[in-house]
Design an enzyme around this catalytic site. Structure first.
Site, PDB file in Angstrom:
ATOM      1  N   GLU A   1     -10.227  98.851  57.770  1.00 52.29           N
ATOM      2  CA  GLU A   1     -11.058  99.226  58.933  1.00 52.29           C
ATOM      3  C   GLU A   1     -10.260 100.246  59.731  1.00 52.29           C
ATOM      4  O   GLU A   1      -9.294  99.892  60.406  1.00 52.29           O
ATOM      5  CB  GLU A   1     -11.381  97.994  59.792  1.00 52.29           C
ATOM      6  CG  GLU A   1     -12.233  96.946  59.094  1.00 52.29           C
ATOM      7  CD  GLU A   1     -13.628  97.429  58.726  1.00 52.29           C
ATOM      8  OE1 GLU A   1     -14.072  98.481  59.241  1.00 52.29           O
ATOM      9  OE2 GLU A   1     -14.270  96.760  57.907  1.00 52.29           O
TER      10      GLU A   1
ATOM     11  N   CYS B   1     -11.957 101.255  68.460  1.00 58.18           N
ATOM     12  CA  CYS B   1     -12.315 102.101  67.315  1.00 58.18           C
ATOM     13  C   CYS B   1     -13.727 102.618  67.487  1.00 58.18           C
ATOM     14  O   CYS B   1     -14.064 103.701  67.023  1.00 58.18           O
ATOM     15  CB  CYS B   1     -12.175 101.315  66.024  1.00 58.18           C
ATOM     16  SG  CYS B   1     -13.062  99.763  66.047  1.00 58.18           S
TER      17      CYS B   1
END
Ligand code: NAD
Length: 472
Positions: free
Chosen positions: A246, A280
């Site tokens: 990720e 993020c």
């Protein structure tokens, strides 16, 4: 001051060499963590590999629920600890602790759900009167989990809770910048009844221990959340191991000409400044239709000016520091560079140590490094577009593909954006970061390999599916 030894299979292991953890707001050392040797990491994996967890679904449920209760009861103390190691303000860290409890609740409940399937075999002309059954088993080897600094508790819990729920053994290496919450979580889980060998936590210098973390013969899966550069390094290094990566994001907020501009500006400010812009899925680019551009920018400016940034420990503060002074200096440099190339600074770009003010710029173009790369801080760059085609092209013209937000009520526009944006998530009239801790989450392109996280998906990737067939 907190001095954390390693946790190897539940045992506290002190080391003479330590890493200092500093409060980014003052620079003061708030704790130390032990620096693991390669031998420590090896031992953690060996124990994990040998151990065969035998917890029933009910026992896993109980441990995860109890851990959730302990965390909820210690919410203020844990939020303060995360604030001290990260500089995130208490509003952000209290929210983070709440999310961590959600992860535990979902993982506990998923542990109770049987994940097997049954397939009848008499489905075609050459079928038979048999059945194929599936069941999900924990991995044979250990899980290696590596996490970033930006959500010191939540990133960690998103890997550990699904591992516990699936009866796996996990060795966690949290960010050396924010390792304290990870040790606290491990102790909470042991207190809730987790057998020591199911979880080890090691901290250290990646230059010393990364190779062992990524290539140990005892590791079956590497689950990593962090930046693209290290993610790609891991992809090349952890050969023939399952990898869940990720990575970074460069998420757009797309504001169409029919959007409710007050709502769009509210989402813009919260998506850009929450967690000091260090998510993020923070909004990294605001793509705004020319017809509403000026009005949107005015509203965004008003909301930006209202953000109280400063002492992270003051409960009234809306935005604390970024992770360290080096990061703040880099944001300042990128903003200055964008301005030198024609962008207009409307607010912010003020820095004191690791404290960097919320910042708004317009007349930003896609080729400026400020938006071409991931700028992991509280910066709101506004770009214009004149048509939906241009919005889609702009949005997709980046190496990243994590999430996105769209402000419009037109179903034809929404349908096109959902189909044509090359991202893992499209949130209509919500920030890109909106999700349940249960639901699939993750990116494509440089943001990840397309394998998702979120409790449900993590539990799938942490297990092997075994099929067996029976004559009845
Ligand atoms: P980072 O990539 O610098 O570090 C992440 C982790 O990798 C740390 O634990 C670090 O110690 C470790 N590491 C360093 N060198 C290593 C090596 N050679 N081998 C193995 N591990 C190594 O990331 P960061 O600065 O801590 O976090 C910010 C980044 O994380 C941003 O790019 C952000 O977008 C990304 N992120 C992604 C998600 C997501 O779900 N996609 C979520 C949060 C953060």
């Amino acid at each position: 001051m907190i001095n954390e030894p390693l946790r190897i299979a539940g045992e506290k292991v002190a080391r003479e060499r330590v890493i200092e953890v500093r409060f980014p707001y003052t620079g003061e050392v708030v704790g130390t963590v032990a620096k693991a040797t390669v031998e420590d990491v090896r031992r953690a994996f060996e124990i994990a590999r040998r151990y065969r967890p035998a917890l029933t679904r009910f026992e896993r449920y109980r441990i995860l629920m109890k851990a959730g209760e302990i965390i909820a009861a210690r919410r203020d103390e844990i939020a303060r600890l995360i604030t001290l190691e990260s500089g995130l303000c208490l509003k952000d860290t209290l929210y983070e602790v709440g999310r961590a409890s959600d992860v535990l609740l979902f993982a506990a409940n998923q542990a109770l759900v049987d994940d097997g399937q049954v397939f009848s075999c008499d489905l075609t002309a050459h079928g038979k009167s048999r059945k194929v059954y599936t069941l999900r088993e924990p991995l044979l080897g250990a899980i290696c989990a590596i996490t970033p600094f930006n959500h010191p508790l939540n990133q960690v819990i998103h890997k550990v809770a699904p591992a516990v729920a699936t009866n796996n053994r996990i060795v966690l290496k949290p960010s050396e910048k924010t390792p304290l919450a990870a040790y606290l979580l491990a102790d909470v889980l042991y207190e809730a009844g987790l057998p020591g060998p199911m979880l080890s936590v090691v901290t250290g210098d990646p230059r010393e221990i990364a190779d062992e973390l990524l290539t140990s013969e005892h590791v079956d899966l590497v689950t990593f959340t962090g930046g693209v550069a290290i993610g790609k390094h891991i992809a090349a290094k952890a050969v023939y191991k399952r990898q869940v990566l990720e990575l970074g994001g460069n998420d757009p907020l797309i504001v169409m000409d029919d959007a409710d501009l007050d709502e769009a500006a509210t989402l813009a400010a919260s998506g850009s400044y929450k967690n000091s812009g260090q998510r993020c899925t923070a909004i990294k680019r605001m793509l705004v239709h020319t017809a509403v551009h000026d009005d949107f920018v005015e509203r965004l400016l008003a909301k930006t000016r209202a953000v109280r940034h400063g002492d992270p420990l003051d409960p009234a503060t809306d935005m604390g520091t970024v992770i360290d002074e080096a990061a703040a200096i880099e944001f300042e440099r990128r903003v200055d560079e964008a301005v030198a190339r024609g962008a207009r600074l409307l607010h912010g770009n003020q820095r004191r140590g690791a404290l960097y003010s919320p910042t708004v710029l317009d007349r930003v173009t896609a080729d400026m490094p400020l938006v071409a790369q991931e700028t992991f801080g509280p910066v709101s760059p506004v770009l214009r577009f004149a048509s939906i085609d241009e919005a889609i092209a702009l949005s997709n013209a980046t190496a990243y593909g994590l999430s996105s937000a769209v402000c419009t009520n037109r179903l034809d526009t929404i349908t096109r954006l959902v189909r044509e944006l090359n991202v893992g998530t499209v949130n209509v009239r919500e920030v890109p970061g909106y999700r349940l801790e249960l639901t699939p989450f993750g990116g494509i392109k440089d943001s990840g390999l397309g394998y998702k996280e979120g409790v449900l998906e993590a539990m799938k990737s942490f297990t092997n599916t075994k099929t067996y067939s029976l004559p009845w």
